[in-house]
Every structure is written in structure tokens, then in C-alpha cells.
Design an enzyme around this catalytic site. Structure first.
Site, PDB file in Angstrom:
ATOM      1  N   ASP A 228       0.807  -1.221   0.000  1.00  0.00           N
ATOM      2  CA  ASP A 228       0.000   0.000   0.000  1.00  0.00           C
ATOM      3  C   ASP A 228       0.841   1.272   0.000  1.00  0.00           C
ATOM      4  OD1 ASP A 228      -2.333  -1.472  -0.037  1.00  0.00           O
ATOM      5  OD2 ASP A 228      -2.515  -1.509   2.139  1.00  0.00           O
ATOM      6  N   GLU A 229       2.031   1.210  -0.586  1.00  0.00           N
ATOM      7  CA  GLU A 229       2.889   2.397  -0.641  1.00  0.00           C
ATOM      8  C   GLU A 229       3.380   2.680  -2.058  1.00  0.00           C
ATOM      9  OE1 GLU A 229       5.972   2.531   2.267  1.00  0.00           O
ATOM     10  OE2 GLU A 229       4.660   1.975   3.936  1.00  0.00           O
TER      11      GLU A 229
END
Length: 285
Positions: A228-229
Site C-alpha cells: 500500500d505504498e
């Protein structure tokens, strides 16, 4: 007269004459510029550009490529050149929550998204009926700790066999392995149901509700090994209040997620996104 349409993106160190060199070659080919966007990053002195090209009937992608080759050599341009007559193919991956997938299918049906869905892949059977109604091949790939590697190899083969340009994680609730994320870098878009990096993991809207946030949102981003980055493509938000329940947050979030994912997919398919390190440059229409 029918025009052939192409999209050129380029990046390089900035210096005078880049735009003139490219557009002069296109003009000599008899092509017209339908859309042009550019950005100069003053910190890195990098130049980025996207050009939508209308070429005379009969002009091929290879001819356009040959025309701009001198400019590429002169300015050491990094380029992509896409023929818009070739409809991009996508694979949609989904688990049980299908709202984002249904929104994508609708936007394709009405023509706002120009794409062919080559397959719907799920770790559950819930979306099989939708795939059958839409006439889309459905692949049930249940994932466990023991089968994860095998199922990812099946997914990779499916990408290769269908020639899919993009894999869309439309609320697919499985984490892709580092290996697969690296192999498909820049070709997988995920919708995350919050502003990254806030409220990761399970039940983000419930986390947000417990924290008393005043804004909820969603983030469309590329998938990387860092969970999620990945580089962010699109985000949106909506104001909420203490009077709403956690279930209200979820309901509003579903709507935001669907919109954000569709826009992120559209920008990618129209070659409006350029990945630069851990961020993106997005030439929105």
C-alpha cells in the site's frame, strides 16, 4: 478523412529545443497535435511530455516512430508510443465486495473507459455469475498459504496468454507477493479504501470512525512490494461528521472507491501517467 491516433510520452533532461524537435518531425509527417501536456521538474531538471497525435490515414505507428527517432537520439529521450486503434486489455481481480468491479464494467459498457476485459479473476465464486452475464471468462483461484505461489503463477500465465496491458485489483483482498509485484511493476493498479498511508489493514473505515476523522477517501495506486505504498495515481475524499455511523462511512467509501479506481484505470489506459521513482506525473484531461 480518417485520422490514425497515437499517444507519445517522453522524458529527458530539460534543455531548449525538445518540443520544437519533436513537433517539427510530426508536422513533416502531416500529423496534427490534438492534445499536448508538459511538465518541467525544476528540482531534478527533468522534462516530461504527453502528446496526442492525429496522423493522416495510412500513417503507421512505425512511420511515426521513425519520424521522431532523430529527436530521440538528439535529446536522449525515453519514449513510449501507443497506437490508440489497439484496444487495451485488462484483467479485473475481485474478492467478495464487487462494487468497484461493477462500476468498471459499467463505464466500459457506456464507452467512458475504452478497454476489453480479458478475464475476471477471484479467490471466491461470488462474481462468476456477473462474468457469465457479461460474457467474460472467469477464473476461480482460491488462495491459501500453501497455494499462493501456484495461483500467482497461474495469474502470470493468464496475463501473458491474454496479452493484458493492466491488472486491476478491484477490492481484491489478497496481498500480491513481492516477486509478482516486481514482475508486473507498472501494470497493476489497486484501490485502497483510505488515504495512504493512513488506516492500513482491516476495517479502515471503522478505524477512521473510531478516530473521529472529518474526511474519508480512497487512493488508486500502483502495486509494489511495499504494501500500500506504491506510486499514487488518483485520490478523492468526502466530508463526514460525528453523526454518521461506521456503516455510513463504509457506504460512502464504496462510492468513492469506485470513482477513484475508474479514474486511475482511465488515466493509465490513456497513457496519462508517468512513474517517476515513488510518485507519478498524471496529465489529467
Amino acid at each position: 478523412m480518417t485520422n490514425n491516433r497515437f499517444v507519445l510520452t517522453l522524458s529527458c533532461d530539460d534543455r531548449p529545443g525538445i518540443v520544437a524537435a519533436v513537433t517539427t518531425e510530426l508536422a513533416d509527417l502531416g500529423a496534427n497535435i490534438a492534445e499536448s501536456d508538459q511538465f518541467w521538474d525544476q528540482v531534478t531538471n527533468k522534462f516530461f511530455m504527453r502528446i496526442a497525435i492525429l496522423a493522416p490515414e495510412g500513417v503507421t505507428r512505425e512511420q511515426v516512430q521513425r519520424a521522431i527517432d532523430p529527436a530521440i537520439a538528439r535529446f536522449d529521450l525515453k519514449t513510449t508510443l501507443k497506437d490508440q486503434a489497439i484496444r487495451p486489455k485488462i484483467i479485473i481481480m475481485v474478492s467478495k465486495f464487487d462494487h468497484a468491479m461493477l462500476h468498471l464494467l459499467y463505464q466500459i459498457r457506456v464507452g467512458w473507459l475504452d478497454a476489453e476485459v480479458a478475464a475476471i479473476v477471484s479467490n471466491h465464486e461470488d462474481s462468476r455469475r456477473t462474468a457469465e452475464i457479461e460474457g467474460i471468462p472467469f477464473y476461480h483461484l482460491p488462495v491459501t498459504k500453501e497455494t499462493k505461489s501456484e495461483q500467482e503463477e497461474k495469474l502470470l500465465r493468464l496475463v501473458q496468454e491474454t496479452g493484458a496491458d493492466l491488472v486491476v485489483l478491484a477490492r481484491y483482498m489478497q496481498v500480491l507477493s513481492d516477486s509478482l509485484s516486481k514482475r508486473l511493476f507498472g501494470k497493476v493498479i489497486n484501490i485502497h479504501h483510505s488515504f495512504l498511508p493512513s488506516f492500513k489493514g482491516a476495517k479502515p473505515y471503522h478505524q477512521a470512525h473510531q478516530r473521529g476523522v472529518k474526511m474519508i477517501g480512497a487512493t488508486g495506486h500502483y502495486v509494489t512490494p511495499d504494501l500500500d505504498e506504491g506510486p499514487i495515481i488518483e485520490q478523492d475524499a468526502e466530508r463526514v461528521s460525528h453523526a454518521l455511523s461506521a456503516e455510513d462511512f463504509v457506504a460512502r467509501g464504496r462510492d468513492i472507491e469506485s470513482r477513484v479506481l475508474a479514474r486511475a484505470v482511465k488515466y493509465h489506459l490513456e497513457n496519462r501517467v508517468m512513474i517517476v521513482g515513488n510518485k507519478t506525473i498524471v496529465f489529467t484531461p
